[in-house]
Design an enzyme around this catalytic site. Structure first.
Site, mmCIF file in Angstrom:
data_model
loop_
_atom_site.group_PDB
_atom_site.id
_atom_site.type_symbol
_atom_site.label_atom_id
_atom_site.label_comp_id
_atom_site.label_asym_id
_atom_site.label_seq_id
_atom_site.Cartn_x
_atom_site.Cartn_y
_atom_site.Cartn_z
ATOM 1 N N GLU A 265 0.765 -1.182 -0.192
ATOM 2 C CA GLU A 265 -0.151 -0.019 -0.020
ATOM 3 C C GLU A 265 0.883 1.064 0.034
ATOM 4 O O GLU A 265 1.962 1.087 0.759
ATOM 5 C CB GLU A 265 -0.995 0.106 1.256
ATOM 6 N N ASP B 171 4.946 0.780 -5.113
ATOM 7 C CA ASP B 171 4.373 0.175 -6.343
ATOM 8 C C ASP B 171 4.388 -1.263 -6.281
ATOM 9 O O ASP B 171 5.431 -1.803 -6.154
ATOM 10 C CB ASP B 171 4.753 0.790 -7.591
ATOM 11 N N ASP C 232 -8.636 0.794 -6.836
ATOM 12 C CA ASP C 232 -9.054 1.905 -7.708
ATOM 13 C C ASP C 232 -9.417 1.570 -8.997
ATOM 14 O O ASP C 232 -8.845 0.814 -9.867
ATOM 15 C CB ASP C 232 -8.031 2.974 -7.800
ATOM 16 N N THR D 189 -14.352 -5.844 4.202
ATOM 17 C CA THR D 189 -13.750 -4.650 4.041
ATOM 18 C C THR D 189 -14.690 -3.367 4.321
ATOM 19 O O THR D 189 -15.775 -3.615 3.751
ATOM 20 C CB THR D 189 -12.870 -4.714 2.728
#
Length: 244
Positions: free
Chosen positions: A96, A130, A152, A222
């Site tokens: 993350e 990343d 995303d 989540t």
């Protein structure tokens, strides 16, 4: 196997556009509090998987682990925490870049005032960069499970090259995922759902073993799923298996 609703139309030209190398998205939301800043500056280095250690990820954990799981984009960290706490013999790497998410996960385990000394669980490592860079560092067959929970969606057509699910990234993911290893994907975005269906209809590296609109048993919840359901969006869940 894939259900009829997930059969994709003829190959789209978007699938042939190479992914971008730079990382998009926010690294920080609201300003970090002093406590959160200490978690980043003092606690994160002790939880961090280094590039050098990524060549032998099982050895990087502080305790022996029988296999390694990787979550890409863990957000607030509740899914990663559930994996970590469910089985101490599984080493979980959480990737993350969003600092607010990183401190949310670290804050579960690092008491206030002990940011410089307390240790996270022995079967947890963080990669605050990343995830694609990590894939290139990991050895073949290093990961037994891969998780991509509500990424995303980058819903605009010109942003398809930013998506983690990308045809040209699949061979690298297949390389690091052990034969028979599972890749779990969840998304509440219709554009991303269609993209996943189209992408996996055009490849032979992964077998789609389940697609469902209800979260399968054994999949931790989540906050993004809860938000999607509150706002009337409909999540979809994929389970894919890496072939031999």
């Amino acid at each position: 196997m894939a259900s009829p609703r997930d059969e994709a139309p003829p190959r789209s030209k978007k699938l042939d556009r190479p992914p971008v190398e730079r990382l998009y998205g926010r690294r920080r939301g609201h300003a970090l509090s002093p406590r959160q800043r200490r978690l980043i500056d003092l606690a994160l280095p002790r939880a961090r998987l280094t590039a050098a250690a990524a060549c032998d990820p099982r050895a990087a954990f502080r305790a022996p682990v029988r296999e390694v799981w990787l979550e890409v984009g863990f957000g607030g960290g509740e899914h990663t925490a559930a994996l970590v706490e469910a089985d101490p013999e599984v080493g979980v790497i959480g990737s993350e870049v969003f600092e607010n998410g990183i401190v949310s996960l670290l804050g579960r385990y690092i008491p206030e005032g002990a940011e410089a000394t307390a240790l996270p669980p022995a079967n947890l490592l963080l990669w605050p960069e990343d995830a694609r860079a990590l894939l290139r560092l990991l050895p073949d067959r290093a990961v037994a499970r891969l998780f991509l929970m509500f990424p995303d969606p980058w819903p605009k057509a010109r942003h398809t090259r930013r998506r983690f699910v990308h045809p040209m990234l699949l061979p690298e993911i297949a390389r690091v995922l052990a034969p028979g290893g599972e890749w779990r994907i969840a998304s509440d975005d219709p554009t991303y759902q269609a993209w996943v269906a189209e992408t996996f209809a055009q490849q032979r590296l992964f077998e789609i073993v389940a697609v469902t609109d209800a979260r399968p048993a054994g999949w931790p919840a989540t906050r993004y799923e809860a938000k999607a359901l509150r706002e009337g969006r409909h999540p979809r869940y994929w389970s894919l298996i890496r072939g031999d």
